[in-house]
Write a protein that holds these residues in place. Structure first.
Motif, mmCIF file in Angstrom:
data_model
loop_
_atom_site.group_PDB
_atom_site.id
_atom_site.type_symbol
_atom_site.label_atom_id
_atom_site.label_comp_id
_atom_site.label_asym_id
_atom_site.label_seq_id
_atom_site.Cartn_x
_atom_site.Cartn_y
_atom_site.Cartn_z
ATOM 1 N N UNK A 115 0.876 -1.326 0.012
ATOM 2 C CA UNK A 115 -0.374 0.093 0.081
ATOM 3 C C UNK A 115 1.289 1.010 0.466
ATOM 4 N N UNK A 116 0.525 2.749 -0.622
ATOM 5 C CA UNK A 116 1.325 3.509 -0.496
ATOM 6 C C UNK A 116 1.512 3.629 1.166
ATOM 7 N N UNK A 117 2.093 4.788 1.616
ATOM 8 C CA UNK A 117 2.260 5.165 3.201
ATOM 9 C C UNK A 117 1.088 5.700 3.604
ATOM 10 N N UNK A 118 0.800 6.810 2.764
ATOM 11 C CA UNK A 118 -0.522 7.038 3.430
ATOM 12 C C UNK A 118 -1.609 6.403 3.333
ATOM 13 N N UNK A 119 -1.414 5.535 2.958
ATOM 14 C CA UNK A 119 -3.242 4.565 3.235
ATOM 15 C C UNK A 119 -2.991 3.740 4.105
ATOM 16 N N UNK A 120 -1.228 2.878 3.891
ATOM 17 C CA UNK A 120 -1.038 2.110 5.103
ATOM 18 C C UNK A 120 -1.213 3.071 6.786
ATOM 19 N N UNK A 121 -0.573 4.205 6.700
ATOM 20 C CA UNK A 121 -0.748 4.890 8.312
ATOM 21 C C UNK A 121 -2.236 4.841 8.560
ATOM 22 N N UNK A 122 -3.034 5.518 7.819
ATOM 23 C CA UNK A 122 -4.652 5.768 7.545
ATOM 24 C C UNK A 122 -5.464 4.937 8.988
ATOM 25 N N UNK A 123 -5.585 5.624 10.013
ATOM 26 C CA UNK A 123 -6.395 5.327 11.617
ATOM 27 C C UNK A 123 -7.830 5.746 11.081
ATOM 28 N N UNK A 124 -8.840 4.407 10.310
ATOM 29 C CA UNK A 124 -9.883 5.197 10.286
ATOM 30 C C UNK A 124 -11.190 4.334 11.659
ATOM 31 N N UNK A 155 -21.424 -5.585 19.433
ATOM 32 C CA UNK A 155 -20.088 -4.828 18.882
ATOM 33 C C UNK A 155 -20.247 -3.589 18.354
ATOM 34 N N UNK A 156 -19.873 -2.960 18.999
ATOM 35 C CA UNK A 156 -19.507 -1.649 19.230
ATOM 36 C C UNK A 156 -19.039 -0.862 17.732
ATOM 37 N N UNK A 157 -17.604 -1.324 17.114
ATOM 38 C CA UNK A 157 -17.455 -0.429 16.181
ATOM 39 C C UNK A 157 -16.145 -0.923 16.048
ATOM 40 N N UNK A 158 -15.563 -0.571 14.736
ATOM 41 C CA UNK A 158 -13.814 -1.516 14.301
ATOM 42 C C UNK A 158 -13.363 -0.204 13.705
ATOM 43 N N UNK A 159 -12.012 -0.377 14.286
ATOM 44 C CA UNK A 159 -11.052 0.660 13.944
ATOM 45 C C UNK A 159 -10.102 -0.007 12.801
ATOM 46 N N UNK A 160 -9.972 0.378 12.293
ATOM 47 C CA UNK A 160 -9.328 -0.589 10.609
ATOM 48 C C UNK A 160 -7.826 0.253 10.418
ATOM 49 N N UNK A 161 -6.543 -0.529 11.181
ATOM 50 C CA UNK A 161 -4.934 -0.008 11.329
ATOM 51 C C UNK A 161 -5.035 -0.896 11.018
ATOM 52 N N UNK A 162 -3.881 -0.983 9.189
ATOM 53 C CA UNK A 162 -3.218 -2.116 8.314
ATOM 54 C C UNK A 162 -1.929 -2.069 9.698
ATOM 55 N N UNK A 197 10.024 0.362 -3.422
ATOM 56 C CA UNK A 197 9.906 1.053 -4.319
ATOM 57 C C UNK A 197 8.008 1.224 -4.498
ATOM 58 N N UNK A 198 7.481 -0.279 -4.389
ATOM 59 C CA UNK A 198 6.235 -0.880 -4.662
ATOM 60 C C UNK A 198 5.094 -0.343 -3.773
ATOM 61 N N UNK A 199 6.068 0.066 -2.622
ATOM 62 C CA UNK A 199 5.068 0.424 -1.224
ATOM 63 C C UNK A 199 5.672 0.011 0.095
ATOM 64 N N UNK A 200 4.450 0.592 0.786
ATOM 65 C CA UNK A 200 5.000 -0.185 2.409
ATOM 66 C C UNK A 200 4.125 -1.530 2.180
ATOM 67 N N UNK A 201 4.992 -2.727 3.422
ATOM 68 C CA UNK A 201 4.084 -4.129 2.936
ATOM 69 C C UNK A 201 3.157 -4.486 4.341
#
Length: 176
Positions: free
Chosen positions: A39-48, A90-97, A157-161
């Motif tokens: 994933x790109x670094x910006x997507x990989x670091x996104x917490x939602x 089940x209240x919520x899910x925190x997306x954290x790659x 060079x392909x992004x963050x694993x």
């Protein structure tokens, strides 16, 4: 006594091997290997924060009364209200790659996000808020979390694993 840095460097250097395909390390290659997911670094670091989702591949479990936090391996954390153990909600899910570990104390939930640690304010468990991010505090590994396996070498060079998938592959370049 060796310094901790030298010991860690030695461990890192010996944890992966480039494979000479003409001479397999541990027997013959069977045709399947792990491929990194990027994933790109910006997507990989996104917490939602997302609506509750069903558990698919649960990992670690942490409790902070009356809540239960269940890791969805590599993807994030489920927050469950266990006030009534016969009827957990089940209240919520925190997306954290890249999340595999967590801890909670007081009104804060601490979780790994690849090589970072994120701190979430869970005062309102239906709507946790990112409170802080500590960059580059979790050692990053450029290999799958398994031993005695073949895998495709990481290409930064392909992004963050963000994970690994087992696929048919001609000749992977790495072995661990």
């Amino acid at each position: 006594m060796k310094s901790p840095i030298i010991a860690l460097l030695s461990l890192w250097v010996t944890s992966c091997t480039i494979v000479d395909s003409s001479n397999p390390v541990n027997g013959s290659y069977e045709g399947k290997a792990y491929r990194p997911l990027y994933e790109s670094a910006s997507i990989a670091k996104k917490v939602e924060v997302k609506p509750p989702t069903p558990l698919k591949k649960p990992g670690k479990i942490y409790t902070l009364e009356p809540y239960i936090f269940i890791n969805e391996q590599g993807l994030g954390i489920h927050i469950i209200d266990n006030s009534d153990p016969r009827n957990p909600i089940n209240l919520s899910f925190i997306s954290i790659l890249g999340n595999f570990d967590m801890a909670a104390k007081g009104k804060y939930l601490y979780a790994d996000n690849l090589d970072d640690m994120v701190v979430l304010d869970i005062s309102d468990p239906r709507n946790p808020k990112l409170s802080n991010r500590l960059n580059d505090v979790v050692p990053i590994r450029d290999f799958p979390p398994f031993s005695n396996i073949y895998f495709e070498c990481v290409d930064r060079s392909k992004g963050v694993v963000t994970g690994w998938e087992l696929v048919e592959m001609d000749q992977p370049g790495c072995y661990r």
